[in-house]
Design a protein around this motif. Structure first.
Motif, short mmCIF file in Angstrom:
data_model
loop_
_atom_site.label_atom_id
_atom_site.label_comp_id
_atom_site.label_asym_id
_atom_site.label_seq_id
_atom_site.Cartn_x
_atom_site.Cartn_y
_atom_site.Cartn_z
N MET A 6 4.05 -5.17 -1.28
CA MET A 6 2.96 -4.64 -0.45
C MET A 6 1.95 -3.85 -1.27
SD MET A 6 3.51 -2.03 2.68
CE MET A 6 3.83 -0.64 1.60
N ALA A 18 -0.22 -0.97 -0.92
CA ALA A 18 -0.14 0.11 0.07
C ALA A 18 -1.50 0.82 0.21
CB ALA A 18 0.96 1.09 -0.32
N GLN A 51 10.59 7.90 -6.29
CA GLN A 51 10.62 7.44 -4.90
C GLN A 51 11.96 7.71 -4.22
OE1 GLN A 51 7.80 6.01 -3.24
NE2 GLN A 51 6.93 6.99 -5.04
N GLN A 72 6.29 5.35 5.05
CA GLN A 72 7.03 4.54 4.07
C GLN A 72 8.35 4.03 4.65
OE1 GLN A 72 6.36 5.78 0.12
NE2 GLN A 72 8.09 4.69 -0.72
N LEU A 81 11.79 -5.12 -0.35
CA LEU A 81 10.41 -4.68 -0.09
C LEU A 81 10.06 -3.59 -1.09
CD1 LEU A 81 7.96 -4.32 2.41
CD2 LEU A 81 8.69 -2.09 1.59
N GLN A 106 -1.41 3.87 2.68
CA GLN A 106 -0.84 5.06 2.05
C GLN A 106 -1.81 5.66 1.03
OE1 GLN A 106 2.72 5.75 -0.93
NE2 GLN A 106 3.55 5.47 1.13
N ASP A 141 7.40 0.97 6.46
CA ASP A 141 7.19 -0.16 5.54
C ASP A 141 8.53 -0.83 5.22
OD1 ASP A 141 4.60 0.83 5.38
OD2 ASP A 141 4.94 1.87 3.46
N VAL A 152 15.21 -1.79 -2.34
CA VAL A 152 13.87 -1.31 -2.63
C VAL A 152 13.78 -0.95 -4.12
CG1 VAL A 152 12.10 0.38 -2.00
CG2 VAL A 152 13.72 -0.40 -0.28
N TYR A 190 3.39 10.79 5.11
CA TYR A 190 3.51 9.45 4.53
C TYR A 190 4.95 9.01 4.25
CZ TYR A 190 4.00 10.04 -0.61
OH TYR A 190 4.46 10.29 -1.87
N ASP A 210 2.84 -0.82 -4.22
CA ASP A 210 2.08 0.15 -5.01
C ASP A 210 0.82 0.55 -4.27
OD1 ASP A 210 3.45 -0.22 -7.85
OD2 ASP A 210 3.18 -2.21 -6.98
N ARG A 211 0.40 1.78 -4.53
CA ARG A 211 -0.89 2.21 -3.98
C ARG A 211 -2.02 1.63 -4.83
NH1 ARG A 211 -0.02 8.73 -3.33
NH2 ARG A 211 2.06 8.62 -2.40
N VAL A 256 12.17 0.59 -7.02
CA VAL A 256 11.09 1.56 -7.27
C VAL A 256 11.52 2.52 -8.38
CG1 VAL A 256 9.85 1.67 -5.05
CG2 VAL A 256 12.01 2.88 -5.31
N1 TRP Z 1 4.91 5.25 -2.51
C1 TRP Z 1 4.78 4.08 -3.33
C2 TRP Z 1 3.94 4.46 -4.56
O1 TRP Z 1 3.33 5.49 -4.59
C3 TRP Z 1 4.10 2.92 -2.62
C4 TRP Z 1 4.84 2.48 -1.39
C5 TRP Z 1 4.38 2.56 -0.11
C6 TRP Z 1 6.14 1.93 -1.33
N2 TRP Z 1 5.30 2.09 0.74
C7 TRP Z 1 6.39 1.69 0.05
C8 TRP Z 1 7.11 1.61 -2.28
C9 TRP Z 1 7.61 1.16 0.48
C10 TRP Z 1 8.33 1.09 -1.85
C11 TRP Z 1 8.58 0.88 -0.47
O2 TRP Z 1 3.87 3.69 -5.49
#
Ligand code: TRP
Length: 362
Positions: free
Chosen positions: A42, A44, A155, A137, A6, A47, A140, A149, A133, A9-10, A151
Motif C-alpha cells: 500500500m 499510504a 513499526q 494502521q 500487507l 497516513q 490497513d 506484516v 494514525y 510506505d508513506r 516492516v
Molecule cells: N507507517 C508506515 C510507514 O511509516 C506505513 C504504513 C501505513 C504501514 N499503514 C501500514 C506499514 C500498514 C505496514 C502496515 O512507513
C-alpha cells in the motif's frame, strides 16, 4: 488459514537504499517465495497526509515515485496488489469503529507516535488525525486479514496496537479479525541503515540518502564521500569498524560471492574487517569495493525503472487496478465487521421480523 501480507510506505519522497535493505528486498523475496496466498503493498497517502495536511502536492507527486521504486525493485503486479490507501474508503470506516476500542492514554503511550511528535515539534498542536494514525494502521492491516506484516522495527508499536484492537474487537463482537505477526528484517545491519554521513537515519532533509533512482555516477560519488573512522588517517593506522558507515553498508549488502568477484584477496567480510582493524587497509579500497557491491545490486533496479518510466500511463493503470482489488477485499471485511457489530440492519432479517412482531402485537 490463508497467508496474507500487507505492508506499505508513506509517499513523502523517493525510496532509498535504507528502504531497500530494510524492507523492499525482503518483499520481493516473499513475493517470489510462493508461500503467500495474497500480497498487498500500500502507498499510504492518507497516513502521509496526517502530518502533511498543508502539503498535499508533495504527496501527490510522490505516489508515482514510490510506485516506480516498487516496480523497479521487482514487485510484480501479476503477483502483488499495489494500491493507494486513499482509494479504499472502507479503511476510514473501519477506523471510525476501532476508535471506540482504544483509549487516549493508550495512544499517548505509543513510543513511535511520541518520538514523531517530538521530531515534528507538534508539542500541544498535534493534529487529531496524526495522533490516531496507529488506529488507521490497524485498519490497513485488518482490512486485508493480513497474517504477516513485513516492516522495520520502528513499526513494532503499531503492530502491538493492532493486535490489541483485534483482541478487543474479537472479545466484544465475536471472532472476526485476524491477529497479524510482524516480520522484521533478519540482518541486523538492515534494521536501520545510517546515512552516508554516519548519522543514525537516512533522511531527505539531512541530504544523506542514496536513492534507488540515482544514476551510477551519483551513487559512486556518495560512496566515495562516506563517513568512516575519523581517526583512521593514514593507511597504516588501525581503524574502527563500529560506527563506520562503509562497514555497516557492507554488513547489509555484501556476500562472500562479492569477494570472489571484486576483492579475491579476502574470503569474506570478517577478514576485511580484521585487516582494517589491524591497520594497513585504506578507506578508498574499501569504498571502491562497496561501490562495486552496491552498483551490482542497483543496476537491475535502475534498468527496470527506465522501462517503466517509458510507460507512466501503464503504471497508473496498475495502481488503479490494484486499488480496485484492494477495495473489494476491504469491503468484504467491513461487511463482516458490521455484521459482527450488528450494524447491518437491512441484512438482518431477524431484526426486522422481531420488530414487525413487536408492533403487530401492540
Ligand atoms: N507507517 C508506515 C510507514 O511509516 C506505513 C504504513 C501505513 C504501514 N499503514 C501500514 C506499514 C500498514 C505496514 C502496515 O512507513
Amino acid at each position: 488459514m490463508e497467508k496474507i501480507i500487507l505492508t506499505g510506505d508513506r509517499p513523502t519522497g523517493k525510496l532509498h537504499v535504507g528502504h531497500y535493505v530494510g524492507s523492499l528486498k525482503r518483499r520481493v523475496q516473499l513475493q517470489n517465495s510462493g508461500e503467500y496466498d495474497k500480497i498487498f503493498i500500500m502507498i499510504a497517502d492518507a497516513q502521509a497526509l496526517t502530518d502533511n495536511a498543508d502539503n498535499p502536492e508533495k504527496i501527490r507527486q510522490n505516489i508515482i515515485e514510490v510506485a516506480l521504486d516498487y516496480l523497479s525493485c521487482g514487485l510484480d503486479p501479476e503477483k502483488t496488489t499495489i494500491f493507494i490507501q486513499s482509494q479504499v474508503p472502507e479503511l476510514c470506516e473501519l477506523s471510525f469503529y476501532y476508535m471506540n476500542l482504544v483509549t487516549v492514554s493508550r495512544l499517548q503511550r505509543n513510543p513511535t507516535v511520541k518520538s514523531e511528535i517530538q521530531m515534528r515539534n507538534f508539542e500541544t498542536s498535534i493534529p487529531v488525525g496524526f495522533f490516531t494514525y496507529p488506529i488507521s494502521q490497524a485498519s490497513d492491516i485488518t482490512a486485508f486479514k493480513a497474517t504477516t506484516v513485513p516492516v522495520g522495527e520502528d513499526q513494532l508499536p503499531m503492530l502491538e496496537q493492532t493486535k490489541e484492537i483485534v483482541r478487543r474487537f474479537n472479545a466484544v463482537y465475536g471472532e472476526t479479525l485476524v491477529e497479524p505477526e510482524i516480520l522484521l528484517p533478519d540482518n541486523k545491519a538492515c534494521l536501520r541503515l545510517p546515512g552516508i554521513d554516519g548519522k543514525a537515519k537516512m533522511s531527505k532533509s539531512l541530504g544523506n540518502c542514496i536513492y534507488l533512482s540515482e544514476d551510477a555516477e551519483e551513487v559512486r560519488k556518495k560512496v566515495m564521500s562516506m563517513y568512516t573512522d575519523p581517526e583512521h588517517i593514514k593507511v597504516s593506522d588501525p581503524g574502527k569498524i563500529e560506527g563506520n558507515t562503509v562497514f555497516t553498508y557492507l554488513d547489509a549488502f555484501c556476500t562472500d560471492e562479492h569477494f570472489k568477484k571484486y576483492l579475491p584477496e579476502y574470503n569474506n567480510l570478517d577478514e576485511l574487517k580484521a585487516h582494517y582493524q589491524r591497520g594497513g587497509l585504506g578507506d578508498v579500497k574499501v569504498k571502491k569495493f562497496l561501490n562495486s557491491v552496491l552498483q551490482e545490486e542497483l543496476e537491475p533496479i535502475r534498468a527496470r525503472r527506465k522501462e517503466y518510466e517509458k510507460d507512466i500511463a501503464y503504471v497508473y493503470e496498475i495502481l488503479k487496478k490494484g486499488s480496485e482489488v484492494a477495495q473489494a477485499k476491504a469491503a468484504q471485511t467491513l461487511a463482516e465487521v458490521k455484521a459482527a457489530m450488528k450494524i447491518n440492519y437491512f441484512e438482518d432479517k431477524d431484526l426486522i421480523a422481531e420488530h414487525i412482531k413487536k408492533y403487530s402485537e401492540k
